[in-house]
Each structure stands twice: as C-alpha cells, then as structure tokens.
Design a protein around this motif. Structure first.
Motif, short mmCIF file in Angstrom:
data_model
loop_
_atom_site.label_atom_id
_atom_site.label_comp_id
_atom_site.label_asym_id
_atom_site.label_seq_id
_atom_site.Cartn_x
_atom_site.Cartn_y
_atom_site.Cartn_z
N CYS A 32 0.82 -1.22 0.00
CA CYS A 32 0.00 0.00 0.00
C CYS A 32 0.85 1.27 0.00
N VAL A 33 2.18 1.15 -0.11
CA VAL A 33 3.04 2.34 -0.15
C VAL A 33 3.87 2.32 -1.43
N GLN A 34 4.45 3.47 -1.76
CA GLN A 34 5.23 3.60 -2.98
C GLN A 34 6.49 2.73 -2.92
N SER A 35 6.95 2.29 -4.08
CA SER A 35 8.08 1.35 -4.14
C SER A 35 9.35 1.94 -3.55
N GLU A 36 9.61 3.25 -3.79
CA GLU A 36 10.83 3.85 -3.26
C GLU A 36 10.80 3.93 -1.74
N GLU A 37 9.61 4.13 -1.16
CA GLU A 37 9.49 4.15 0.29
C GLU A 37 9.65 2.75 0.86
N ARG A 38 9.12 1.77 0.18
CA ARG A 38 9.28 0.39 0.63
C ARG A 38 10.76 -0.01 0.60
N SER A 39 11.49 0.49 -0.40
CA SER A 39 12.93 0.20 -0.47
C SER A 39 13.67 0.80 0.72
N ARG A 40 13.27 2.01 1.12
CA ARG A 40 13.89 2.64 2.29
C ARG A 40 13.60 1.83 3.55
N LEU A 67 -8.26 14.40 4.22
CA LEU A 67 -8.42 15.86 4.22
C LEU A 67 -8.57 16.46 2.83
N LEU A 68 -7.90 15.86 1.84
CA LEU A 68 -7.89 16.45 0.50
C LEU A 68 -8.74 15.70 -0.51
N GLY A 69 -9.20 14.50 -0.14
CA GLY A 69 -10.06 13.75 -1.04
C GLY A 69 -9.37 13.17 -2.25
N ILE A 70 -8.04 13.04 -2.22
CA ILE A 70 -7.31 12.46 -3.35
C ILE A 70 -7.43 10.94 -3.28
N PRO A 71 -7.80 10.27 -4.37
CA PRO A 71 -7.88 8.81 -4.36
C PRO A 71 -6.56 8.18 -3.92
N TYR A 72 -6.64 7.10 -3.18
CA TYR A 72 -5.46 6.51 -2.56
C TYR A 72 -4.36 6.21 -3.57
N LYS A 73 -4.72 5.62 -4.70
CA LYS A 73 -3.71 5.24 -5.69
C LYS A 73 -3.04 6.45 -6.33
N ASP A 74 -3.69 7.60 -6.26
CA ASP A 74 -3.15 8.80 -6.91
C ASP A 74 -2.25 9.62 -6.00
N VAL A 75 -2.23 9.30 -4.70
CA VAL A 75 -1.38 10.05 -3.77
C VAL A 75 0.08 9.76 -4.10
N ASN A 76 0.88 10.82 -4.23
CA ASN A 76 2.29 10.63 -4.58
C ASN A 76 3.17 11.52 -3.71
N PHE A 77 4.13 10.88 -3.04
CA PHE A 77 5.06 11.60 -2.18
C PHE A 77 6.46 11.56 -2.77
N GLY A 78 7.14 12.71 -2.73
CA GLY A 78 8.56 12.79 -2.98
C GLY A 78 9.24 13.21 -1.69
N ARG A 79 10.44 13.76 -1.81
CA ARG A 79 11.15 14.25 -0.63
C ARG A 79 11.80 15.58 -0.95
N SER A 80 11.77 16.47 0.04
CA SER A 80 12.40 17.77 -0.11
C SER A 80 13.91 17.62 -0.04
N SER A 81 14.63 18.72 -0.28
CA SER A 81 16.09 18.69 -0.20
C SER A 81 16.57 18.34 1.21
N ALA A 82 15.72 18.58 2.20
CA ALA A 82 16.06 18.25 3.59
C ALA A 82 15.64 16.83 3.96
N GLY A 83 15.06 16.09 2.98
CA GLY A 83 14.65 14.71 3.24
C GLY A 83 13.26 14.58 3.81
#
Length: 317
Positions: A32-40, A67-83
């Motif tokens: 249920c989480v993104q592949s890059e997060e699962r790798s971490r 809070l934002l009503g975004i469908p679960y599969k469409d939620v996408n997280f990256g990381r800032s320069s501070a991680g």
C-alpha cells in the motif's frame, strides 16, 4: 474571531511497538506504499524501525485522502532537499501541512489544512547505560538557562516542583519528564517551521504552561509559549498531551493562512481535533489500496530481523 471549522485537522496515533504483524498484514501494508518508500523501509536493521517507518507512510497516505479527497492510488510523495516527505500531486493547497514522528512505541501524525504543523513524540523512560548527570551534560547546548531551570526545578506554583518526600529516583524521573516535554516542544516548532536544525536551539526559549499536563491519555492541553531571540511568537501555538504513561507528544501550529480566522483560545484547543485518536491496524488500513504487487521476499526479509537493539542507548535526535 471564530473557531476553526470541523474537518481541517487530524491528530492520529498508532502504537507500532505493540504491533506484531502476521505475514498477511505485513505484505498487505507494504503493497500500500510507494516502491521507493518500501525500499527505504527494507534497509532498516530492526523490526522496530521498519514498522515505525511503514506505519508513518500509511498514516501520511490516509491523511491526504481524508483531508484532501485524493484517491489513494493517486497520492504521490517525494522528498524535499532536507529529506522531508513532500506531497507532489498537482493542485495541493499551499496551506496544507502534514507531519509525522515516531519514537518509543508510537508513530503519530498531525495534519492541518490552513497552517503549518509539526509534531514530535518521545518515550520518557530513562535512557539506558548512562547517568542523568551525563545525559543532561550531553544535551546542555540544546536549552537556554531558563529552560534548564524549569527542567531541574519545575514551575513555581504548578505542582511540578519536587516534594520533600520524593526519592532521588522520583526527582530524576520528574526532571527527565520535563526535559522530554521541552524537547518535544522544540522539535515540533523546528518541524513546523521547516528550517530543520539550521536554527540554533538557544535562540528558542519556551515557557511551558504552568499547569501539569492532563494525565488523561490523548486529551490536548495548550498554553505553552515560545520566544525567538527574545520576541514572543504570538501567532504560533502549541498542543501537548500524554499518549500513555510513558509517551509525551507536542504539536506546533503556525500562523493561520488564507481567510480562515484565528481560533479563540479556550480550555481545550478549538480545532476539529482536541485529542489524539488511537488507531488499530485495521483502522489504519481503512480506505487503503494495494498499489503494487506483493514481493516474494518482503516477509522473509522482515521476519529474520531482530526486534530492536536491546542494549543500545537512544538519545533524542
């Protein structure tokens, strides 16, 4: 002025330290989480840390949908320069803020639609294999002389000062609790402000609310204040509570953004969330979807790890 409307805030806690996942639970959660997060998550040496990190990702995705009503599969997280986890979907309100913390047995989340937010949780049990004197010496530069006065002696008239019948062990635990309370407040502000540890912690001077924290689990108290370089930050507010007998949490709320009115201070903070909600694992996964096929080695990689380093000394960081 009026109170903030219902639906603009979230305060969630999950006791990941007590979670002993089955193979099915672990595989479902990981899918249920993104592949890059699962790798971490797979890089952690101990189950304790892998569970905390995974639950943090699940809480983040759940909060965005809530809070934002975004469908679960469409939620996408990256990381800032501070991680720091950063929501990369288009059209996200600039005022939306979400933050997580995990330490001890808990992973916690705070989210706001109209203000910056930071959260920090700490286990207040005594650190292993070190004296209190040495522990405080190592942390001396993180607090002002006035804050150390509170840590050592409490607030006059608050009921926090040491009593004549207290043993040295009782006094040390009271001091340690006050230390972690101040640490949580500082960390929550740093995380909400977004500048990380670039700021000299001696510039921050907290005056904790003079009343003892409500010992009822989850109920949020307010009233602690912050001075930056001697100037009171009137638009910044703080929430504090115990999650249980050994875990403290603090939430920092930045100035209200946009057209939402500044809230009125009452006995309990008048957001839509006046307490932390403890989630079960089933509740954590409500609304989730498996967005990647399950890996054949995920469970074995997790199950062969030790739970935690039993003899390690853990300092706030």
């Amino acid at each position: 002025m009026r109170e903030i409307c219902i639906g603009m805030s979230l305060r969630w806690a999950f006791r990941c330290g007590s979670w002993r996942p089955t193979e099915e639970e672990w595989l479902k959660a990981c899918s249920c989480v993104q592949s890059e997060e699962r790798s971490r998550i797979a890089q952690f040496c101990y189950k304790r840390d892998a569970k905390a990190a995974l639950c943090g990702r699940l809480l983040l995705r759940k909060a965005v949908g809530h809070l934002l009503g975004i469908p679960y599969k469409d939620v996408n997280f990256g990381r800032s320069s501070a991680g720091k986890p950063l929501l990369t979907n288009h059209g996200i309100p600039a005022s939306f803020s979400v933050n997580i913390s995990h330490q001890g047995h808990y992973t916690v989340l705070a989210a706001e639609l109209h203000r910056d937010v930071g959260v920090d949780v700490m286990d207040i049990t005594r650190p292993a294999n070190t004296s209190m004197q040495e522990f405080f010496r190592l942390m001396a530069r993180n607090f002002t002389p006035r804050e150390w006065g509170y840590i050592h002696h409490g607030s006059p008239g608050s009921g926090e000062t040491e009593l004549g019948g207290d043993t040295s062990s009782d006094i040390e635990q009271q001091q340690l609790t006050r230390f972690y309370r101040m640490w949580c407040l500082k960390e929550s502000y740093i995380k909400a402000d977004g500048k990380g540890l670039q700021i000299n912690l001696q510039r921050l001077n907290f005056t904790p609310h003079p009343l003892q924290l409500d010992l009822q689990p989850e109920v949020l108290s307010h009233g602690s204040t912050l001075q930056l370089d001697g100037k009171l930050l009137e638009a910044w507010h703080f929430q504090e509570c115990y999650l249980d007998e050994t875990h403290l949490v603090a939430v920092c709320l930045g100035p209200v953004q946009g057209s939402v009115a500044q809230p009125v201070l009452t006995q309990h903070w008048p957001t839509s969330e006046s307490r932390f909600t403890h989630l079960t694992f089933s509740q954590l996964l409500v609304g989730s979807e498996e967005i990647y096929p399950r890996g054949s080695t995920w469970w074995q990689e997790f199950d062969q790890r030790p739970e935690d380093p039993h003899q390690a000394v853990s300092f706030p960081g």
